[in-house]
Design a protein around this motif. Structure first.
Motif, PDB file in Angstrom:
ATOM      1  N   GLY A   1     -26.981  21.113 -16.768  1.00  0.00           N
ATOM      2  CA  GLY A   1     -26.684  20.189 -17.862  1.00  0.00           C
ATOM      3  C   GLY A   1     -26.993  20.836 -19.194  1.00  0.00           C
ATOM      4  N   ASP A   2     -26.314  20.367 -20.252  1.00  0.00           N
ATOM      5  CA  ASP A   2     -26.465  20.947 -21.577  1.00  0.00           C
ATOM      6  C   ASP A   2     -27.445  20.140 -22.413  1.00  0.00           C
ATOM      7  OD1 ASP A   2     -26.052  22.771 -23.527  1.00  0.00           O
ATOM      8  OD2 ASP A   2     -24.087  22.042 -24.167  1.00  0.00           O
ATOM      9  N   TYR A   3     -27.920  20.763 -23.479  1.00  0.00           N
ATOM     10  CA  TYR A   3     -28.855  20.133 -24.414  1.00  0.00           C
ATOM     11  C   TYR A   3     -28.126  19.065 -25.240  1.00  0.00           C
ATOM     12  CZ  TYR A   3     -32.323  19.926 -28.203  1.00  0.00           C
ATOM     13  OH  TYR A   3     -33.257  19.512 -29.124  1.00  0.00           O
ATOM     14  N   SER A   4     -28.829  17.992 -25.609  1.00  0.00           N
ATOM     15  CA  SER A   4     -28.240  16.932 -26.435  1.00  0.00           C
ATOM     16  C   SER A   4     -28.352  17.331 -27.904  1.00  0.00           C
ATOM     17  CB  SER A   4     -28.969  15.609 -26.180  1.00  0.00           C
ATOM     18  OG  SER A   4     -28.400  14.588 -26.948  1.00  0.00           O
ATOM     19  N   TYR A   5     -27.215  17.709 -28.507  1.00  0.00           N
ATOM     20  CA  TYR A   5     -27.232  18.234 -29.870  1.00  0.00           C
ATOM     21  C   TYR A   5     -27.157  17.135 -30.938  1.00  0.00           C
ATOM     22  CZ  TYR A   5     -26.342  22.651 -27.536  1.00  0.00           C
ATOM     23  OH  TYR A   5     -26.439  23.748 -26.726  1.00  0.00           O
ATOM     24  N   LEU A   6     -26.779  15.918 -30.546  1.00  0.00           N
ATOM     25  CA  LEU A   6     -26.639  14.839 -31.520  1.00  0.00           C
ATOM     26  C   LEU A   6     -27.801  13.846 -31.484  1.00  0.00           C
ATOM     27  CD1 LEU A   6     -22.841  14.026 -31.106  1.00  0.00           C
ATOM     28  CD2 LEU A   6     -23.904  15.159 -33.032  1.00  0.00           C
ATOM     29  N   GLY A   7     -28.837  14.148 -30.710  1.00  0.00           N
ATOM     30  CA  GLY A   7     -29.934  13.197 -30.531  1.00  0.00           C
ATOM     31  C   GLY A   7     -30.630  12.840 -31.836  1.00  0.00           C
TER      32      GLY A   7
ATOM     33  N   SER B   1     -22.414  18.793 -20.832  1.00  0.00           N
ATOM     34  CA  SER B   1     -22.869  18.932 -19.434  1.00  0.00           C
ATOM     35  C   SER B   1     -21.682  19.006 -18.477  1.00  0.00           C
ATOM     36  CB  SER B   1     -23.773  17.754 -19.066  1.00  0.00           C
ATOM     37  OG  SER B   1     -24.936  17.750 -19.868  1.00  0.00           O
ATOM     38  N   ARG B   2     -20.654  18.204 -18.752  1.00  0.00           N
ATOM     39  CA  ARG B   2     -19.464  18.234 -17.864  1.00  0.00           C
ATOM     40  C   ARG B   2     -18.770  19.590 -17.931  1.00  0.00           C
ATOM     41  NH1 ARG B   2     -18.589  13.227 -20.304  1.00  0.00           N
ATOM     42  NH2 ARG B   2     -16.791  14.018 -21.452  1.00  0.00           N
ATOM     43  N   TYR B   3     -18.697  20.175 -19.118  1.00  0.00           N
ATOM     44  CA  TYR B   3     -18.065  21.488 -19.275  1.00  0.00           C
ATOM     45  C   TYR B   3     -18.801  22.530 -18.424  1.00  0.00           C
ATOM     46  CZ  TYR B   3     -15.981  25.547 -21.566  1.00  0.00           C
ATOM     47  OH  TYR B   3     -15.311  26.723 -21.803  1.00  0.00           O
ATOM     48  N   ILE B   4     -20.134  22.522 -18.518  1.00  0.00           N
ATOM     49  CA  ILE B   4     -20.942  23.468 -17.722  1.00  0.00           C
ATOM     50  C   ILE B   4     -20.769  23.193 -16.227  1.00  0.00           C
ATOM     51  CG2 ILE B   4     -23.335  24.089 -17.162  1.00  0.00           C
ATOM     52  CD1 ILE B   4     -23.975  23.697 -20.144  1.00  0.00           C
ATOM     53  N   LEU B   5     -20.754  21.914 -15.843  1.00  0.00           N
ATOM     54  CA  LEU B   5     -20.624  21.551 -14.425  1.00  0.00           C
ATOM     55  C   LEU B   5     -19.304  22.047 -13.845  1.00  0.00           C
ATOM     56  CD1 LEU B   5     -22.088  17.943 -14.500  1.00  0.00           C
ATOM     57  CD2 LEU B   5     -22.916  19.781 -13.056  1.00  0.00           C
ATOM     58  N   TRP B   6     -18.202  21.785 -14.539  1.00  0.00           N
ATOM     59  CA  TRP B   6     -16.887  22.225 -14.033  1.00  0.00           C
ATOM     60  C   TRP B   6     -16.853  23.742 -13.877  1.00  0.00           C
ATOM     61  CZ3 TRP B   6     -13.409  19.486 -11.667  1.00  0.00           C
ATOM     62  CH2 TRP B   6     -13.215  18.149 -11.962  1.00  0.00           C
ATOM     63  N   LYS B   7     -17.315  24.433 -14.908  1.00  0.00           N
ATOM     64  CA  LYS B   7     -17.221  25.898 -14.908  1.00  0.00           C
ATOM     65  C   LYS B   7     -18.087  26.513 -13.804  1.00  0.00           C
ATOM     66  CE  LYS B   7     -16.934  29.489 -18.435  1.00  0.00           C
ATOM     67  NZ  LYS B   7     -17.179  29.797 -19.862  1.00  0.00           N
ATOM     68  N   GLN B   8     -19.348  26.080 -13.737  1.00  0.00           N
ATOM     69  CA  GLN B   8     -20.281  26.685 -12.787  1.00  0.00           C
ATOM     70  C   GLN B   8     -19.973  26.282 -11.345  1.00  0.00           C
ATOM     71  OE1 GLN B   8     -22.404  28.996 -13.621  1.00  0.00           O
ATOM     72  NE2 GLN B   8     -21.964  28.805 -15.792  1.00  0.00           N
TER      73      GLN B   8
END
Length: 848
Positions: free
Chosen positions: A541-547, A729-736
């Motif tokens: 999962g990716d970091y939340s950049y807009l938190g 997170s979805r982008y990383i999930l699909w790719k990996q």
């Protein structure tokens, strides 16, 4: 020509010499020097932090909550950086005595990180924090906030874990019932059905023959029709072939040029870097060699400790006991001269003769003993009137303190004193120590002697105390005959007074059974299981950049999968992995993972077990249904589970579908299963878990709305909400995940579009889609036909996503939990503070 040849030979000789010179032994020494420097840098930063946290004068309370949280966040991030450095150092340093010092400091830093996290949660009323401004100020990236999982959690206890694993596998082999394969059943068929099948097969065979004959006849006709081509036709054919070929070659050149340009601009990776380079392979082999050296040096150190201890006991033991006795006798005489009577010998609980060896006068020691006697007399039960007076005084004192100290203060820490001791040890001993002669980083015998002298002194002191107590009694009888009887009586009274009421011990229902038999029974009943081989890093999962931006605009952001991974590392993995951290850090007994189906709750439970080497016990309502019936059976089941969990700690007790235990209303189809049978007894067992018991209860739920929220929150002290993944997170999930299943991510595959259209789908949904598309046959076809995004759309459309309404319902439910209520109250408090100011301004305008 000859000169060039000799130069080449000389250059080759120099290269060969340099390779031998910087081979592994020299490289290891060089790496040890590097890690020593890294340790020194970490200690320097730790020293700065300790001076900030332990000033000479206590800091004033902070009234602004935002400023106070910023200070906490800054300390938290800086401690994480030290934690990351020390973990790396401890993993690679070979010196056994250095490793023990680093381990003590590392445990202290981990504990301080957990304390700061706990304080941040209490001040911000949220399990998730967003510190983009702190990262910007310290020039760090989100990757630097990742909590590392120390390798020593498993490596330092590898023998124990291996023994447990073999025991469990042996039990599973015994328990597994070899199911006989079902015999093939021949299905009955009527005569008409058989004739129809034969007709279909025969007609298909005849059709294939006709198609073959027709094709052959067409080819024969073409052969007879062809004439000799003319020169014009040949020229046209050659031009056509040239055009196709030149187009193909040009497209290939353009593709190569475009790829080279993208690699040059840094937009694509060079193919030669995608494979592991020789430097990486050598680094991995050197790491493995370092770990084996650590084990070897540690074994030598343990043997040396035993040998040196025996030597010290034989050589210096007699002199130690003699000097101790002389000092104690001297103390008797000094006390007799100062006070006119012999002193009472200090008890073992107070330290025995260790009090005498402290740098104090006999008069001061007598005063200390008298003060302790007064404390013992004050501890006697008081009357009701005295208790009321004391309570009144305490309440007044509290009110005065609150008036004086209005504002926010740091909570007292259980780890700062340990960190101060560790830092002092490094500065006094290791920082300036020359190790030019200790090239192989072996243990130092003189240091072992210094450490073990104290241990031997403590052992001898116990024996000396017994002898000197008898000698003191003889002296008193001989010199103070009148006071001899009284002293005996007083001693007896003291001994009698110290024996207080004994606490009732819980009955051991399985005292006559061995651990193996208990484990076997739990495995047979399906309550003790083997955890799946997954790691926390597999939970991508990716970091939340807009938190931070969303919170500044008073919008509560949903946490990202990276935030969930970080929180679980802090609350579950670090305390379970380290005994020191679990005993001193804020105690967390139970965690609830709440989220829709497919977000990875079960995977996280198994990952916690794998990262810490914990055993997995399953007390889910569906798993315990029908097992150990009746009240006595239920008590026996819980007793066995918690007893084995304590003996084989660390342990994780997993409760799947935790909401079923606290149903508001049990559904009709589940009444026979009796899902609420553990509702009363399990919280009682939870209360018995103490700081020294590395046992954690983890509940998972996908429908917390159906449970009684009060009883659920009473059971689980920490509730972690796991949402559906965001775009990053979805982008990383699909790719990996596509790569993990054997697929190639090329330009033809638009991963960004896949991540966009899969909004609302969980990681479990994405895994199912990839498994259905990236099959073995499709992997073989990738060379000619690469994967495209369109192939994943159809199977994705067949699955129902997690809709916005479901996520909003989960958010509303979380707002009703204790922490959610506090956050809403804090937000409404800010609005109320702003409202009176606006009201005053409006009144002034009206008067004008």
């Amino acid at each position: 020509m000859l000169v060039s040849c000799t130069l080449c030979k000389l250059f080759g000789y120099l290269i060969r010499n340099s390779e031998t010179r910087f081979s592994f032994p020299g490289g290891r020494a060089m790496s040890q020097r590097t890690y020593n420097q890294l340790w020194a840098d970490a200690q320097l930063e730790l020293g700065r932090l300790l001076t900030e946290e332990l000033p000479t004068e206590p800091p004033r309370p902070e009234k602004d909550r935002v400023v106070f949280f910023q200070r906490l966040a800054m300390l938290y991030v800086r401690y994480i950086q030290i934690f990351r450095q020390l973990e790396k150092v401890y993993d690679q340093v070979v010196h056994p005595q250095k490793r023990r010092v680093i381990r003590a400091i590392l445990d202290g830093v981990m504990g301080r990180v957990l304390e700061l996290k706990n304080e941040m949660v209490e001040k911000e009323f949220s399990e998730y924090h967003y510190m983009d401004d702190v990262l910007h100020d310290l020039k760090l990236t989100p990757v630097d906030l990742e909590i590392p999982i120390p390798r020593y959690f498993i490596s330092d206890c590898s023998k124990e874990f291996q023994e447990r694993k073999t025991m469990l596998t042996d039990i599973l082999k015994l328990v597994e019932v070899t199911e006989s394969p079902e015999p093939l059943m021949t299905k009955g068929m009527s005569q008409e059905e058989a004739i129809k099948i034969l007709q279909v097969v025969e007609r298909a065979r005849q059709g294939r023959l006709r198609a073959k004959l027709n094709e052959e006849s067409r080819n024969m006709n073409r052969m007879y029709k062809t004439k000799d081509p003319g020169t014009a036709a040949i020229e046209l054919a050659t031009v056509c072939i040239q055009k196709v070929w030149r187009g193909y070659i040009q497209r290939k050149r353009a593709k190569i040029a475009r790829d080279e340009e993208m690699i040059f601009l840094g937009m694509a990776m060079d193919p030669k870097y995608q494979l592991p380079c020789p430097a990486e392979i050598t680094a991995q082999t050197s790491e493995a060699c370092t770990w084996s050296k650590q084990v070897e040096h540690n074994e030598d150190y343990q043997k040396s400790v035993v040998a040196v201890t025996n030597q010290l006991r034989d050589v210096e033991g007699h002199d130690m006991s003699k000097t101790m006795k002389d000092q104690i006798r001297q103390w008797f005489i000094e006390c007799r001269d100062a006070t006119g009577s012999f002193p009472d010998y200090p008890d073992e609980e107070d330290g025995g003769s260790a009090l005498i060896f402290a740098e104090k006068n006999p008069q001061q020691l007598m005063e200390e003993i008298a003060a302790k006697e007064e404390e013992d007399s004050n501890n006697k039960p008081k009357g009701k009137e005295e208790e009321k007076k004391e309570k009144g005084k305490k309440d007044k004192g509290k009110d005065d303190e609150e008036e004086e100290e209005a504002g926010l203060k740091m909570l007292p820490s259980a780890f700062l004193s340990d960190l101060e001791v560790g830092n002092k040890t490094f500065v006094d001993f290791w920082q300036t120590r020359s190790e030019s002669r200790n090239f192989n980083q072996r243990h130092e015998v003189e240091l072992i002697k210094e450490e073990n002298r104290k241990v031997i002194e403590a052992e001898i002191r116990v024996q000396v105390d017994e002898q000197m107590r008898q000698e003191l009694a003889e002296w008193k009888l001989a010199v103070d005959k009148d006071k001899g009887g009284k002293t005996k009586g007083n001693a007896k009274k003291k001994k009698g007074s110290k024996s207080g009421k004994k606490k009732k011990k819980d009955k051991d229902l399985t005292a006559d059974r061995t651990l193996e038999s208990l484990c076997q029974e739990l495995v047979e009943q399906g309550l003790l299981k083997q955890a799946n081989n997954v790691r926390l890093q597999d939970y991508m999962g990716d970091y939340s950049y807009l938190g931070t931006t969303l919170r500044q605009n008073d919008i509560e952001p949903m946490p990202s999968l990276s935030d969930v991974r970080q929180v679980l590392s802090l609350y579950a993995i670090l305390p379970l992995g380290s005994q020191v951290v679990h005993e001193k850090a804020p105690l967390i007994k139970a965690i609830l993972l709440a989220g829709p189906a497919g977000v990875g709750k079960k995977m996280l439970v198994h990952a916690v077990c794998q990262e810490t080497g914990a055993n997995l016990f399953d007390l889910s309502p569906l798993n315990t249904a029908g097992k150990y019936p009746g009240k006595s059976g239920l008590a026996m089941m819980l007793h066995m589970v918690f007893k084995v969990a304590r003996l084989l700690q660390p342990s994780v007790i997993w409760i799947e579908d935790a909401e079923k235990m606290f149903y508001k209303k049990v559904p009709k189809e589940e009444k026979e299963l009796d899902p609420k049978r553990l509702k009363k007894d399990l919280p009682k067992s939870l209360k018995l878990i103490k700081g020294e018991d590395r046992v954690l209860i983890v509940g998972t739920t996908k429908d917390p709305l159906s449970a009684d929220i009060k009883s659920l929150c009473k059971m689980y002290s920490k509730i972690i909400l796991i949402p559906r993944p965001d775009y990053g997170s979805r982008y990383i999930l699909w790719k990996q995940l596509i790569r993990k299943h054997g697929g190639d991510v090329t330009r033809a595959l638009d991963v960004s579009s896949l991540a966009k259209i899969s909004d609302g789908y969980t990681p479990g949904h994405i895994v199912r889609v990839i498994q259905s598309v990236v099959t073995k046959r499709r992997i073989l076809q990738q060379a000619n036909r690469p994967l495209t995004a369109a192939e994943f759309v159809a199977p994705l459309a067949k699955i129902d996503p997690v809709f916005q309404e479901e996520e909003e319902a989960l958010k509303n439910w979380y707002a009703k939990t204790p922490l959610g209520k506090k956050r809403i109250k804090a937000a409404s408090g800010k609005e109320e503070e702003e409202a009176p100011v606006k009201g005053k301004d409006e009144r002034k305008m009206m008067k004008k």
